[in-house]
Motif scaffolding. Sequence first.
Motif, PDB file in Angstrom:
ATOM      1  N   PHE A 114       0.819  -1.214   0.000  1.00 17.82           N
ATOM      2  CA  PHE A 114       0.000   0.000   0.000  1.00 17.82           C
ATOM      3  C   PHE A 114       0.857   1.270   0.000  1.00 17.82           C
ATOM      4  O   PHE A 114       0.500   2.279  -0.604  1.00 17.82           O
ATOM      5  CB  PHE A 114      -0.961  -0.012   1.194  1.00 17.82           C
ATOM      6  N   ARG A 163      -5.930  -1.546  -8.677  1.00 19.44           N
ATOM      7  CA  ARG A 163      -6.453  -2.828  -9.160  1.00 19.44           C
ATOM      8  C   ARG A 163      -6.986  -2.714 -10.581  1.00 19.44           C
ATOM      9  O   ARG A 163      -6.780  -3.581 -11.418  1.00 19.44           O
ATOM     10  CB  ARG A 163      -7.582  -3.313  -8.237  1.00 19.44           C
ATOM     11  N   GLU A 171      -8.295   3.975   0.290  1.00 17.62           N
ATOM     12  CA  GLU A 171      -8.982   2.872  -0.402  1.00 17.62           C
ATOM     13  C   GLU A 171      -9.122   3.132  -1.905  1.00 17.62           C
ATOM     14  O   GLU A 171      -9.038   2.236  -2.724  1.00 17.62           O
ATOM     15  CB  GLU A 171     -10.394   2.661   0.187  1.00 17.62           C
ATOM     16  N   ASP A 213      -6.286   2.049  -3.896  1.00 22.89           N
ATOM     17  CA  ASP A 213      -6.241   0.602  -4.077  1.00 22.89           C
ATOM     18  C   ASP A 213      -7.139   0.188  -5.236  1.00 22.89           C
ATOM     19  O   ASP A 213      -6.762  -0.617  -6.082  1.00 22.89           O
ATOM     20  CB  ASP A 213      -6.683  -0.096  -2.780  1.00 22.89           C
TER      21      ASP A 213
END
Length: 309
Positions: free
Chosen positions: A25, A53, A46, A49
């Motif tokens: 992270f 992805r 978040e 992330d």
Amino acid sequence: ANLTGSIGVSIFPDHAQTPSDLLKFADIAMYQAKNEGRNTVQYFNEEMDAKSRYRAQLLGALKVALVRNEFELNFQPRMSLETNQIVSCEALLRWNSKEMGRIGPDVFIPLAEESGQIIEIGEWVLNESMSVLNYWHSLGFNHLGMSVNITALQLLRSKLATQIGLLIEKFNLPAYCIELEITESMVLSQHAQPLSNLWGLKDFGVTLSLDDFGTGYSSLSYLKQLPIDGLKIDKSFICEIGPNANDNTLVKTIIALGHSLGMTVIAEGVEIEEHVQLLREFGCDEIQGYLLAKPMLASDCLAFIQEHE
């Protein structure tokens, strides 16, 4: 040397519980710091992330896109304001991924450059577009040219001149009908290599044009040294022209500059009739945009050209 640092931070236990996840992270946050202009600190969240992805998913899909035949070319015609004839078409790459649906070129082309896949994809685009041009010429439309966008990485790393030479032979095309579009930022990059490669391409007799002109930081002395045949005025300038003379000064100046350097000047993003009238008055050479035609498949483009003729 002037060193700067981009720092990504992840915090235990808010962001992750294990050292490997914390590192992962922090790494994602560091790349975000680089994207934000470098030399800055970013804390992981978040959304990063999810972005990371999605990006990884895109890269995976991009790797197999060529093999799966997911790319197609659209073609957008360009018209001469002097003769009202369609003089060339720009080949535009489109990607319809089986897994992810339609992905815009503004999203996948930077990714393909970053991952180096643009070399292979670029070869496919050139081959495909020259095959289409060869077919159009065989039908008697010998005056038509084809323009293809070239990225910095292609100029730097691929054997572009050799490839163009082989395509000219393979499809028996006059070199001047092949136009390669490059952007200002590419030419102004730190490498001297793209410039020498441009001269190599010019030796073949292909046409070179500068895309999105006016959006970068072209120095005029630089422009004079380049083997450029055409200037494409960015659509952000074209949509500003109108009855107010101040808005027109810039476009008029670019046209005059291009002509003084012996270049053809093309206006991009022409969408209303009034713009065509003004561009004629200003002495612009060619137009491209939705008013004339949208990008379309090769067969539709051919039908459009036949009807226009």
